[in-house]
Design a protein around this motif. Structure first.
Motif, mmCIF file in Angstrom:
data_model
loop_
_atom_site.group_PDB
_atom_site.id
_atom_site.type_symbol
_atom_site.label_atom_id
_atom_site.label_comp_id
_atom_site.label_asym_id
_atom_site.label_seq_id
_atom_site.Cartn_x
_atom_site.Cartn_y
_atom_site.Cartn_z
ATOM 1 N N UNK A 1 -18.852 -62.733 -91.714
ATOM 2 C CA UNK A 1 -19.092 -62.610 -90.365
ATOM 3 C C UNK A 1 -18.048 -63.861 -89.980
ATOM 4 N N UNK A 2 -17.328 -63.515 -88.788
ATOM 5 C CA UNK A 2 -16.407 -64.217 -88.434
ATOM 6 C C UNK A 2 -15.746 -64.591 -87.367
ATOM 7 N N UNK A 3 -14.531 -65.581 -86.707
ATOM 8 C CA UNK A 3 -14.818 -65.194 -85.017
ATOM 9 C C UNK A 3 -13.156 -63.762 -85.128
ATOM 10 N N UNK A 4 -12.957 -63.748 -84.191
ATOM 11 C CA UNK A 4 -12.032 -63.072 -83.699
ATOM 12 C C UNK A 4 -10.502 -64.105 -84.054
ATOM 13 N N UNK A 5 -10.317 -65.084 -84.023
ATOM 14 C CA UNK A 5 -9.292 -66.064 -84.383
ATOM 15 C C UNK A 5 -9.182 -65.815 -85.771
ATOM 16 N N UNK A 6 -10.110 -65.892 -87.178
ATOM 17 C CA UNK A 6 -9.874 -65.710 -88.522
ATOM 18 C C UNK A 6 -9.600 -64.159 -88.780
ATOM 19 N N UNK A 7 -10.039 -63.529 -87.577
ATOM 20 C CA UNK A 7 -9.281 -61.782 -88.655
ATOM 21 C C UNK A 7 -8.290 -61.881 -87.911
ATOM 22 N N UNK A 8 -7.292 -62.662 -86.757
ATOM 23 C CA UNK A 8 -5.958 -62.226 -87.245
ATOM 24 C C UNK A 8 -5.391 -63.012 -87.934
ATOM 25 N N UNK A 9 -6.048 -64.092 -88.074
ATOM 26 C CA UNK A 9 -5.668 -65.295 -89.191
ATOM 27 C C UNK A 9 -5.543 -64.361 -90.681
ATOM 28 N N UNK A 10 -6.728 -63.285 -90.544
ATOM 29 C CA UNK A 10 -6.803 -62.710 -92.681
ATOM 30 C C UNK A 10 -6.096 -61.716 -91.837
ATOM 31 N N UNK A 11 -5.546 -60.985 -91.022
ATOM 32 C CA UNK A 11 -4.879 -59.881 -91.128
ATOM 33 C C UNK A 11 -3.358 -60.448 -91.549
ATOM 34 N N UNK A 12 -3.006 -61.354 -90.877
ATOM 35 C CA UNK A 12 -1.551 -61.737 -90.327
ATOM 36 C C UNK A 12 -1.553 -62.132 -92.354
ATOM 37 N N UNK A 13 -1.923 -63.012 -93.568
ATOM 38 C CA UNK A 13 -2.047 -62.998 -94.310
ATOM 39 C C UNK A 13 -1.689 -62.393 -95.260
ATOM 40 N N UNK A 14 -3.079 -61.012 -95.265
ATOM 41 C CA UNK A 14 -3.259 -59.760 -95.945
ATOM 42 C C UNK A 14 -1.542 -58.989 -95.701
#
Length: 489
Positions: free
Chosen positions: A464-477
């Protein structure tokens, strides 16, 4: 640096908020924007630091501070001040796929690390970001960017939250054919059904989804991968699969299991949003708090969202329970800048409860000990108990204070005690490994799983984390998937 003395000359000015008594009468956002001139003045406060901690995104004392997306904050603040909004937009979107989301719901890790905050008020980074992206939409500068060349590779993204959308956008613009599978009836994941409308109006989510569809991303809704859609079907049809299913397994409250009138916070919030979108809170179409005494277990953002939502329903009273002690009102000596400030924050829902009911709804160091029901089996009250932190075997534990029990009227109990990780069925369907916290396991700093062609990102991978971390993870993936498919990125 356009205004070297700006941070000395201009005070911080945020977007005003409608008074609580007014905003609780509607479900829309309630922070009117500043004028362009006022916003440019706020951009002038940026110090253009030699070492911009705001874009650092580093972990200090166990918590992150600075932007995980490494947004080029000093650059676009200066460009905003000088009125070059088109260039500011290009620098903003270079690192952030969805500033219209982070500019509304991010807790602003960037501002916690702003150098102006060392001896004063930080720059309004979050609001400046939102102003730039909304100006871009208003001017028509933001247009679909379909790829000019297609690679012939196909990627499936399971889940359409921040991580899934970010990964899909990046891979589509790279030239891969991307299909996003969403189990709900609308695209957006927690952006659509996890965040209330007054924090993020759903028209802004749909605006981005429509833009991505115009760029070539295919969205399939009401497709529950792992149940309705077999995992093997995706592995057979696509060259790569990214699991972005979130961490939606809620932490339960054992004393409340099976009691009529107890609901998980995410179900409560989602039912309201769905009813609003389907036609405006038709009676019986959502979990209704009207006329009820509401108790919320959990003191975080989700608990606060439940407070604001229950008030808009017309609840009779609302109490928010937090197991931990109240944080200090100011930074302690052991919590210096630029660490994330571990201080007490009063959010919009708590402000509204205080204005309508005369007191802050939060009760610290308190939990539910017992649920009591009436003759029909429906919840009618709860018994709370105070908790006291004690040291045991080198660990800090919370123990009940004998004799501190108190009965509170309660016909609706909402559990907002966090999440335990992703739901099992999607991960199990693909046969991926899990870590000690039940998240999908990947190598450190990587997004590929032990199963060929299968990757994971967002809350499903990090918890469970923040929207900004979700965006970061999606871009890196997306970058790692691109390298897997093409040999480079």
């Amino acid at each position: 640096m356009g205004k070297p003395t700006g941070f000395l000359e201009y005070p911080r000015q945020g977007c005003p908020a409608q008074p609580p008594e007014e905003r609780v009468k509607h479900w829309n956002e309630f922070h009117p924007a500043l004028s362009e001139g006022e916003r440019r003045t706020q951009g002038a406060r940026c110090m253009e630091c030699g070492v911009p901690f705001c874009q650092s995104g580093v972990q200090l004392a166990g918590m992150f501070t600075g932007c995980p997306l490494h947004s080029l904050v000093p650059e676009w603040n200066d460009l905003m001040y000088t009125g070059n909004l088109d260039h500011a937009l290009s620098r903003l979107t270079k690192t952030n796929s969805f500033p219209e989301f982070t500019g509304r719901v991010c807790p602003a890790l960037c501002e916690a690390a702003c150098t102006c905050g060392l001896n004063g008020d930080p720059v309004t980074v979050k609001e400046n970001e939102l102003a730039i992206i909304e100006a871009g939409f208003a001017s028509g500068a933001i247009e679909p960017q379909p790829p000019k060349v297609h690679t012939g590779k196909r990627v499936a993204v399971v889940g359409s939250g921040p991580a899934g959308l970010a990964a899909a956008q990046q891979l589509n613009r790279r030239g891969h054919t991307v299909t996003v599978f969403e189990r709900e009836d609308r695209v957006g994941g927690l952006l659509m059904y996890g965040i209330p409308n007054m924090k993020l109006e759903k028209r802004f989510v749909q605006r981005r989804v429509d833009l991505m569809a115009a760029e070539g991303v295919e969205f399939r809704v009401s497709c529950d991968v792992g149940r309705d859609v077999p995992a093997q079907a995706l592995l057979d049809e696509f060259d790569a699969v990214i699991l972005c299913c979130g961490a939606k397994k809620p932490r339960d409250l054992p004393v409340a299991e099976g009691v009529d009138g107890v609901h998980f916070a995410v179900d409560f919030l989602a039912s309201t949003t769905r009813a609003l979108l389907d036609g405006g809170l038709a009676k019986g179409s959502y979990i209704d708090a009207a006329g009820k005494d509401v108790v919320i277990v959990g003191g975080g953002d989700t608990g606060n969202d439940c407070v604001g939502t229950a008030i808009r329903h017309g609840c009779r009273s609302v109490v928010q329970l937090e197991m931990l002690p109240k944080p200090p009102d100011v930074r302690g000596e052991d919590n210096p800048w630029p660490q994330w400030p571990r201080v007490c924050k009063t959010d919009y829902g708590q402000e509204e409860a205080a204005a309508l009911f005369g007191a802050d709804p939060r009760r610290y160091q308190t939990t539910v000990k017992e649920c009591r029901v009436d003759e029909s089996g429906a919840l009618c009250s709860i018994v709370t108990v105070r908790l006291e932190p004690k040291e045991q075997d080198g660990r800090r534990i919370l123990t009940e204070v004998s004799g501190s029990e108190q009965e509170l009227p309660c016909q609706l109990l909402l559990i907002a005690a966090g999440f335990l990780g992703p739901e099992d069925y999607a991960a199990d369907a693909f046969g991926v490994d899990r870590d000690s916290r039940s998240n999908v396991a990947t190598a450190v700093g990587r997004y590929s799983t032990a199963v060929d062609k299968v990757f994971a990102a967002g809350d499903m991978r990090r918890g469970q984390s923040l929207v900004v971390w979700g965006i970061s993870e999606g871009r890196a993936a997306a970058r790692e998937v691109d390298e897997y498919l093409m040999g480079y990125s």
